[in-house]
Design an enzyme around this catalytic site. Sequence first.
Site, PDB file in Angstrom:
ATOM      1  N   LYS A 190      18.007 -63.143  34.918  1.00  0.00           N
ATOM      2  CA  LYS A 190      16.926 -62.542  35.695  1.00  0.00           C
ATOM      3  C   LYS A 190      17.256 -61.067  35.893  1.00  0.00           C
ATOM      4  O   LYS A 190      18.020 -60.692  36.772  1.00  0.00           O
ATOM      5  CB  LYS A 190      16.792 -63.251  37.052  1.00  0.00           C
ATOM      6  CG  LYS A 190      15.342 -63.281  37.592  1.00  0.00           C
ATOM      7  CD  LYS A 190      14.735 -61.906  37.877  1.00  0.00           C
ATOM      8  CE  LYS A 190      15.276 -61.312  39.167  1.00  0.00           C
ATOM      9  NZ  LYS A 190      14.601 -59.967  39.459  1.00  0.00           N
ATOM     10  N   THR A 245      25.558 -55.572  48.341  1.00  0.00           N
ATOM     11  CA  THR A 245      26.332 -56.518  49.140  1.00  0.00           C
ATOM     12  C   THR A 245      25.399 -57.455  49.898  1.00  0.00           C
ATOM     13  O   THR A 245      25.694 -58.652  50.040  1.00  0.00           O
ATOM     14  CB  THR A 245      27.254 -55.756  50.103  1.00  0.00           C
ATOM     15  OG1 THR A 245      28.199 -54.996  49.321  1.00  0.00           O
ATOM     16  CG2 THR A 245      28.021 -56.707  51.007  1.00  0.00           C
ATOM     17  N   CYS A 299      27.768 -48.328  41.505  1.00  0.00           N
ATOM     18  CA  CYS A 299      28.500 -49.001  42.572  1.00  0.00           C
ATOM     19  C   CYS A 299      29.853 -48.367  42.819  1.00  0.00           C
ATOM     20  O   CYS A 299      30.400 -48.445  43.922  1.00  0.00           O
ATOM     21  CB  CYS A 299      28.667 -50.481  42.235  1.00  0.00           C
ATOM     22  SG  CYS A 299      29.404 -50.770  40.610  1.00  0.00           S
ATOM     23  N   GLU A 400      26.364 -47.732  51.852  1.00  0.00           N
ATOM     24  CA  GLU A 400      26.112 -47.327  50.470  1.00  0.00           C
ATOM     25  C   GLU A 400      24.716 -46.719  50.339  1.00  0.00           C
ATOM     26  O   GLU A 400      23.715 -47.336  50.712  1.00  0.00           O
ATOM     27  CB  GLU A 400      26.246 -48.523  49.531  1.00  0.00           C
ATOM     28  CG  GLU A 400      26.131 -48.131  48.072  1.00  0.00           C
ATOM     29  CD  GLU A 400      26.378 -49.288  47.126  1.00  0.00           C
ATOM     30  OE1 GLU A 400      27.093 -49.103  46.133  1.00  0.00           O
ATOM     31  OE2 GLU A 400      25.845 -50.390  47.388  1.00  0.00           O
TER      32      GLU A 400
END
Length: 505
Positions: A190, A245, A299, A400
């Site tokens: 996906k 996360t 990331c 982030e």
Amino acid sequence: MSNLSHVSTRFDASSDRDYRMLIDGEWVTAQSGETFRCVDPYEDREWGRIPSAGAEDVDRAVRAARRAFDSGGWPQTPPAQRAALLRRLGDLIEQHADELARIQIQENGKLIGEMSRGTFMLGAHARYVAGLVENLHGETIETGFPNMSTSTVREPLGVVAAVTPWNTPLGLLAWKLFPALGAGCTLVIKPSEVTPTSTLRLAELCMQAGFPPGVVNVLTGYGQTAGAPLVAHPGVDKIAFTGSTQGGRAMLKSAADRIGRVTLELGGKSPNIVFKDADIDNAVHGAMAGIFAATGQTCMGGSRLLVEDSIYDEFTRRLAAAAETLRLGDPLDPTTEVGPLACRAQLGKVLEYIDIGKSEGARLLAGGYRDHASATRAGFFVRPTVFADVDNRSRLAQEEIFGPVVAAIRFTDEAEAVALANDVDFGLAAAVWTRDSALAQRMARRLRAGTVWVNTYRMVHHTMPFGGFKQSGLGRELGPHALDEYTETKSIWIDLGNRQTFGRR
């Protein structure tokens, strides 16, 4: 019929067409008939009509993968044959690398130089995994029991749900696809709704390489309507996820009820640590590569810049000046240094965090605004942004952002550098800039991160493991143990002639 008014002239008009998903070797629409559109982030233009999968499509795809695993013979295919198919796929990827790179650029706006190199390298990655497959074996173990043969075998885990992000669509898919196929697993993939068509094209190459129907399946659609029912499906044995996360927590919860296997590669807030003895010019460029490459949408981005106090003012001044000179523009132009953000939602998020940084009292040295002048007025561009005097406990330093925004933080000595670097929920990557080899070695061991670079940044290769500490993930991808996450170890005991004594008198 194509609506050519919505097609960027920078790409082949054939991209504005109706796409299909791959389920059980067939190219199909969604059961509901619903579709969505992709957007070129450089010009904010829609293109393509992509199926929006729902629960019925998910069930069909998982059942296809289940059949291919349980009764289709794929797990029993000799490792040498699986390896040969991987090598054939690697060759096809190299032959179509330019095409695959351009599709990804149209989807997410990453630069042609990075996308071309990274996509071509997937061929070598596939061949590397093929070599691991040919050397996948168990062990003969001596237990000390007489007349007993004891050994282990490695067996494929089962059906894998591979849920992939938009920032490096094919590269991060390959981290899952190649070892899963090599181990003998089947997959339902996906991709992000932002970048679905590059995955569909790679799936075509999988079919062309000769992987049997049902071994590779691709569902396109949104997280709630396609991703959630996929990871919750009882026919899925393992979830392999790269993303936020927050998304990783959802994956864990979904797998918990059935004790499903999970590999998570999640977020980061990585420290890029510059000591006073560093080569400052080199470190300035390393800091820019750490956070402005890929427009900060990585990331492992070095979003926290820790600089020793005695060089802090000079370093941040030079970094800000260099950031202001970076050229924004068309990601297909080899001279462009910073491309657009991948989608409108990410643009909004980055601008919101810039406002948060200002409200928290951080000092803005460069950038900090949406850029219209350096590119098309519609593109999703933000000027590379440098904040100084950031509090390490602030949201700007702890959360982030996934954009070209760096938070500069002072430290006074090695102990404080370690404390600040580790004082975050994440632990994906870190870097140290110093000429002192002993200091570099000490820092590398004290930093709580899955990857530590010294005098470089953002280096990744398929031969080196990658993954995070703390909330940056679970498990490792890449490297010599890449197949471990897709196999189970079975212990086999064979009695060679001992008589059973239970109940004998």
